[in-house]
Structures are given as structure tokens and as C-alpha cells.
Motif scaffolding. Structure first.
Motif, mmCIF file in Angstrom:
data_model
loop_
_atom_site.group_PDB
_atom_site.id
_atom_site.type_symbol
_atom_site.label_atom_id
_atom_site.label_comp_id
_atom_site.label_asym_id
_atom_site.label_seq_id
_atom_site.Cartn_x
_atom_site.Cartn_y
_atom_site.Cartn_z
ATOM 1 N N GLN A 1 0.619 -14.103 45.734
ATOM 2 C CA GLN A 1 -0.815 -14.199 45.480
ATOM 3 C C GLN A 1 -1.571 -13.310 46.443
ATOM 4 O OE1 GLN A 1 -2.490 -18.179 45.733
ATOM 5 N NE2 GLN A 1 -4.053 -17.667 44.221
ATOM 6 N N ILE A 2 -2.567 -12.631 45.918
ATOM 7 C CA ILE A 2 -3.509 -11.885 46.746
ATOM 8 C C ILE A 2 -4.860 -12.560 46.620
ATOM 9 C CG2 ILE A 2 -2.221 -9.740 46.559
ATOM 10 C CD1 ILE A 2 -4.192 -8.784 44.488
ATOM 11 N N PRO A 3 -5.721 -12.392 47.597
ATOM 12 C CA PRO A 3 -7.023 -13.067 47.570
ATOM 13 C C PRO A 3 -7.786 -12.772 46.288
ATOM 14 C CG PRO A 3 -6.637 -12.124 49.723
ATOM 15 C CD PRO A 3 -5.524 -11.635 48.854
ATOM 16 N N ASP A 4 -8.392 -13.802 45.743
ATOM 17 C CA ASP A 4 -9.233 -13.733 44.547
ATOM 18 C C ASP A 4 -8.462 -13.408 43.277
ATOM 19 O OD1 ASP A 4 -11.679 -12.105 46.614
ATOM 20 O OD2 ASP A 4 -11.504 -14.234 46.117
ATOM 21 N N LYS A 5 -7.136 -13.476 43.356
ATOM 22 C CA LYS A 5 -6.325 -13.262 42.157
ATOM 23 C C LYS A 5 -5.479 -14.508 41.893
ATOM 24 C CE LYS A 5 -7.098 -8.957 40.805
ATOM 25 N NZ LYS A 5 -6.067 -7.926 40.906
ATOM 26 N N GLU A 6 -5.112 -14.680 40.642
ATOM 27 C CA GLU A 6 -4.281 -15.820 40.263
ATOM 28 C C GLU A 6 -2.864 -15.617 40.805
ATOM 29 O OE1 GLU A 6 -4.443 -18.464 36.319
ATOM 30 O OE2 GLU A 6 -3.637 -16.457 35.979
ATOM 31 N N PRO B 1 2.542 -0.419 47.170
ATOM 32 C CA PRO B 1 1.337 -1.061 47.708
ATOM 33 C C PRO B 1 0.921 -2.286 46.893
ATOM 34 C CG PRO B 1 1.084 1.309 47.730
ATOM 35 C CD PRO B 1 2.363 1.035 46.984
ATOM 36 N N GLU B 2 1.143 -2.250 45.607
ATOM 37 C CA GLU B 2 0.755 -3.386 44.758
ATOM 38 C C GLU B 2 1.639 -4.611 44.945
ATOM 39 O OE1 GLU B 2 1.332 -0.231 43.770
ATOM 40 O OE2 GLU B 2 2.302 -0.179 41.793
ATOM 41 N N ASP B 3 2.698 -4.485 45.732
ATOM 42 C CA ASP B 3 3.515 -5.652 46.084
ATOM 43 C C ASP B 3 2.930 -6.415 47.272
ATOM 44 O OD1 ASP B 3 6.373 -3.605 45.439
ATOM 45 O OD2 ASP B 3 5.554 -5.165 44.130
ATOM 46 N N THR B 4 1.892 -5.864 47.888
ATOM 47 C CA THR B 4 1.243 -6.540 49.000
ATOM 48 C C THR B 4 0.667 -7.871 48.539
ATOM 49 O OG1 THR B 4 0.699 -4.481 50.139
ATOM 50 C CG2 THR B 4 -0.649 -6.405 50.654
ATOM 51 N N ALA B 5 1.078 -8.952 49.205
ATOM 52 C CA ALA B 5 0.652 -10.295 48.808
ATOM 53 C C ALA B 5 1.233 -11.306 49.774
ATOM 54 C CB ALA B 5 1.121 -10.619 47.391
ATOM 55 N N MET B 6 0.772 -12.546 49.648
ATOM 56 C CA MET B 6 1.425 -13.670 50.284
ATOM 57 C C MET B 6 2.507 -14.155 49.328
ATOM 58 S SD MET B 6 1.330 -15.576 53.054
ATOM 59 C CE MET B 6 -0.316 -15.748 53.714
ATOM 60 N N TYR B 7 3.708 -14.287 49.839
ATOM 61 C CA TYR B 7 4.834 -14.697 49.004
ATOM 62 C C TYR B 7 5.215 -16.141 49.328
ATOM 63 C CZ TYR B 7 5.585 -10.027 47.191
ATOM 64 O OH TYR B 7 5.428 -8.831 46.529
ATOM 65 N N TYR B 8 5.401 -16.928 48.262
ATOM 66 C CA TYR B 8 5.705 -18.341 48.401
ATOM 67 C C TYR B 8 7.008 -18.685 47.691
ATOM 68 C CZ TYR B 8 0.736 -18.779 49.570
ATOM 69 O OH TYR B 8 -0.504 -18.647 50.143
#
Length: 127
Positions: free
Chosen positions: A39-44, A87-94
């Protein structure tokens, strides 16, 4: 109940690799569909990869051929190997778990709402 702890996030250059680990305790991962979400901020939240107890795997299209999910039942751990990072893989991973194993096959269209157990997440930054 199962508890999940992720590790392995970090910052990496475009084209680099990272490996996430998700260590489970309190129950055996063989009872669960184990999934990775991001998840990235403000995205599902987005389903990335899932693995069932029989080793069957599923991936969202954007990571197919670059990411690999695997499990080590002896260590009660699930891994997400991420190669050719963009770059589009940048996110918090859970890391997440749910006993309804059919969910793994649907991971690519899942937002994780059906998953009951979650880790706290690790950040991945690709630049």
C-alpha cells in the motif's frame, strides 16, 4: 491465533533486489493462505502474491516474473523475493494470513479485507 512479523524492507536502486521474510508464531503457516500486500499513501491496498499450504502460488500481473513467494514450513516463514525492482514497487509491504485457502487464488484482485491476521509492515523504497 497466528502472529506475523515482517522484515527485509529497505531502500534499493531501480533494478535491484530485496527479500522480505514473514515469521509466523502461535500457529503453523500450513493452515493458512499466506499473502503479501502493499500500500502507498492515499491508494487502496493491493494484493501482490499468495501461497497456499500445497505450495500453489498466485501473483498480481505487475509483479509476475519479478517477484517470487515461497515458504519454509520448518521455519514457519514465508518469503517474498523481489527482483528487477521499479519505482512503482515503492510501498509498505504487509504479510497476511487467512484460513480460507481459496483466497490465495484471488490475491491479484484482493484488497486484503478478507484476511484476518496481519503483520505491521515494512517499507520498500525504489529510486
Amino acid at each position: 491465533d497466528v502472529q506475523l512479523v515482517e522484515s527485509g524492507g529497505g531502500s534499493v536502486q531501480v533494478g535491484g533486489s530485496l527479500r522480505h521474510s514473514c515469521v509466523a508464531s502461535g500457529d503453523t503457516i500450513s493452515r493458512y493462505c499466506m499473502g503479501w500486500f502493499r500500500q502507498i499513501p492515499d491508494k487502496e491496498r493491493e494484493g501482490v502474491a499468495g501461497i497456499e499450504s500445497d505450495g500453489s502460488t498466485s501473483y498480481t500481473d505487475s509483479v509476475m516474473g519479478r517477484f517470487t513467494i515461497s515458504q519454509d514450513n520448518a521455519k514457519n516463514t514465508v518469503y517474498l523475493q523481489m527482483n528487477s525492482l521499479k519505482p512503482e514497487d515503492t510501498a509498505m509491504y504487509y504479510c497476511a494470513a487467512e484460513t480460507s485457502t481459496f483466497l490465495c487464488a484471488q490475491i491479484a484482485t484482493s484488497t486484503g479485507a478478507e484476511f484476518k491476521y496481519w503483520g505491521r509492515g515494512t517499507q520498500v523504497t525504489v529510486s
